[in-house]
Motif scaffolding. Structure first.
Motif, PDB file in Angstrom:
ATOM      1  N   ASN A 135       0.797  -1.216   0.000  1.00  0.00           N
ATOM      2  CA  ASN A 135       0.000   0.000   0.000  1.00  0.00           C
ATOM      3  C   ASN A 135       0.836   1.275   0.000  1.00  0.00           C
ATOM      4  O   ASN A 135       0.310   2.359  -0.148  1.00  0.00           O
ATOM      5  N   TYR A 136       2.132   1.176   0.210  1.00  0.00           N
ATOM      6  CA  TYR A 136       3.062   2.302   0.212  1.00  0.00           C
ATOM      7  C   TYR A 136       2.762   3.336   1.284  1.00  0.00           C
ATOM      8  O   TYR A 136       3.171   4.478   1.177  1.00  0.00           O
ATOM      9  N   VAL A 137       2.018   2.956   2.347  1.00  0.00           N
ATOM     10  CA  VAL A 137       1.824   3.872   3.466  1.00  0.00           C
ATOM     11  C   VAL A 137       3.150   4.027   4.209  1.00  0.00           C
ATOM     12  O   VAL A 137       3.581   5.129   4.523  1.00  0.00           O
ATOM     13  N   LEU A 138       3.796   2.904   4.485  1.00  0.00           N
ATOM     14  CA  LEU A 138       5.147   2.925   5.042  1.00  0.00           C
ATOM     15  C   LEU A 138       6.109   2.575   3.911  1.00  0.00           C
ATOM     16  O   LEU A 138       5.895   1.606   3.195  1.00  0.00           O
ATOM     17  N   PRO A 139       7.161   3.357   3.737  1.00  0.00           N
ATOM     18  CA  PRO A 139       8.079   3.053   2.630  1.00  0.00           C
ATOM     19  C   PRO A 139       8.839   1.763   2.878  1.00  0.00           C
ATOM     20  O   PRO A 139       9.078   1.378   4.018  1.00  0.00           O
ATOM     21  N   THR A 140       9.189   1.086   1.793  1.00  0.00           N
ATOM     22  CA  THR A 140      10.053  -0.082   1.924  1.00  0.00           C
ATOM     23  C   THR A 140      11.424   0.414   2.344  1.00  0.00           C
ATOM     24  O   THR A 140      11.760   1.571   2.140  1.00  0.00           O
ATOM     25  N   TYR A 141      12.177  -0.442   2.955  1.00  0.00           N
ATOM     26  CA  TYR A 141      13.502  -0.025   3.387  1.00  0.00           C
ATOM     27  C   TYR A 141      14.539  -1.023   2.920  1.00  0.00           C
ATOM     28  O   TYR A 141      14.255  -2.188   2.698  1.00  0.00           O
ATOM     29  N   VAL A 142      15.732  -0.520   2.760  1.00  0.00           N
ATOM     30  CA  VAL A 142      16.870  -1.343   2.377  1.00  0.00           C
ATOM     31  C   VAL A 142      17.679  -1.597   3.634  1.00  0.00           C
ATOM     32  O   VAL A 142      17.825  -0.715   4.469  1.00  0.00           O
ATOM     33  N   PHE A 143      18.157  -2.815   3.806  1.00  0.00           N
ATOM     34  CA  PHE A 143      18.901  -3.160   5.011  1.00  0.00           C
ATOM     35  C   PHE A 143      20.120  -3.984   4.647  1.00  0.00           C
ATOM     36  O   PHE A 143      20.228  -4.514   3.552  1.00  0.00           O
ATOM     37  N   ARG A 144      21.020  -4.095   5.591  1.00  0.00           N
ATOM     38  CA  ARG A 144      22.181  -4.969   5.465  1.00  0.00           C
ATOM     39  C   ARG A 144      22.040  -6.032   6.539  1.00  0.00           C
ATOM     40  O   ARG A 144      21.320  -5.850   7.522  1.00  0.00           O
ATOM     41  N   TYR A 145      22.736  -7.136   6.376  1.00  0.00           N
ATOM     42  CA  TYR A 145      22.654  -8.173   7.399  1.00  0.00           C
ATOM     43  C   TYR A 145      23.993  -8.876   7.556  1.00  0.00           C
ATOM     44  O   TYR A 145      24.817  -8.888   6.661  1.00  0.00           O
ATOM     45  N   LEU A 146      24.158  -9.437   8.736  1.00  0.00           N
ATOM     46  CA  LEU A 146      25.329 -10.241   9.077  1.00  0.00           C
ATOM     47  C   LEU A 146      24.821 -11.568   9.612  1.00  0.00           C
ATOM     48  O   LEU A 146      23.716 -11.647  10.130  1.00  0.00           O
ATOM     49  N   ALA A 147      25.626 -12.596   9.542  1.00  0.00           N
ATOM     50  CA  ALA A 147      25.262 -13.882  10.138  1.00  0.00           C
ATOM     51  C   ALA A 147      26.210 -14.163  11.283  1.00  0.00           C
ATOM     52  O   ALA A 147      27.411 -13.939  11.171  1.00  0.00           O
ATOM     53  N   ASP A 148      25.656 -14.644  12.409  1.00  0.00           N
ATOM     54  CA  ASP A 148      26.536 -15.011  13.513  1.00  0.00           C
ATOM     55  C   ASP A 148      26.922 -16.482  13.384  1.00  0.00           C
ATOM     56  O   ASP A 148      26.497 -17.182  12.473  1.00  0.00           O
ATOM     57  N   ASN A 149      27.739 -16.979  14.318  1.00  0.00           N
ATOM     58  CA  ASN A 149      28.254 -18.337  14.184  1.00  0.00           C
ATOM     59  C   ASN A 149      27.199 -19.403  14.473  1.00  0.00           C
ATOM     60  O   ASN A 149      27.450 -20.578  14.268  1.00  0.00           O
ATOM     61  N   LEU A 150      26.006 -19.019  14.940  1.00  0.00           N
ATOM     62  CA  LEU A 150      24.919 -19.972  15.164  1.00  0.00           C
ATOM     63  C   LEU A 150      23.959 -20.027  13.977  1.00  0.00           C
ATOM     64  O   LEU A 150      22.945 -20.707  14.027  1.00  0.00           O
TER      65      LEU A 150
END
Length: 170
Positions: A135-150
């Motif tokens: 619906n574009y009420v809240l804008p989509t966002y771009v994110f980064r991610y990391l993975a931990d050892n689990l």
């Protein structure tokens, strides 16, 4: 190739046994349709005088996203089905980790929910098509991610770190 997709920070493969169906990602790639920009049509001027200073706003988009659910027996299927439907009762974040992008979606209807094999076999496969609205009420966002050892993911969005759960209600 398996794509990492999270709904409200839950890994859909690990928690619900859901895999994206064929063409699911291309459905999300459809560009939105811009709404008509405000303009004045002056009687003593040629053409239209468009408002070039305001932001571009978009019409809501409706997507049909295909999934395949895999469960080990009827009890596992019933639990995954119940938990997945509970998750879709409100607006939800649909995060595609491989893209680093998130969509804020709302369930409009379940277009298809059918068994792909016999329902009382050892492994149950169910085809699902969700019709959702962006619906574009809240804008989509771009994110980064990391993975931990689990094997858990840490999503970084607006300099805030969010530990992503991989188990439902954990």
């Amino acid at each position: 190739m398996t794509v990492s997709v999270f709904i409200n920070s839950y890994d859909i493969i690990e928690v619900f046994g859901l895999h994206l169906g064929r063409g699911a990602l291309s459905v999300l790639e459809q560009p939105p349709t811009p709404k008509e920009v405000f303009f004045n049509d002056w009687i003593d001027e040629n053409g239209k005088d468009y408002d070039d200073t305001s932001n571009i706003n978009y019409e809501p988009q409706v997507f049909d996203i295909p999934f395949l659910m895999k469960a080990q027996g009827i009890l596992d299927y019933k639990k995954k089905r119940r938990d997945f439907l509970d998750l879709l009762k409100k607006d939800f974040d649909f995060q595609v980790l491989d893209w680093g992008e998130s969509f804020r979606l709302r369930l409009k209807k379940i277009a298809k929910w059918e068994y792909a094999n016999r329902p009382f076999s050892d492994t149950i496969y169910v085809r699902i098509i969700l019709q959702v609205e962006n619906n574009y009420v809240l804008p989509t966002y771009v994110f980064r991610y990391l993975a931990d050892n689990l094997g858990r993911y840490i999503v970084i969005n607006d300099n805030k770190r969010i530990l992503v759960k991989t188990r439902y209600n954990a």
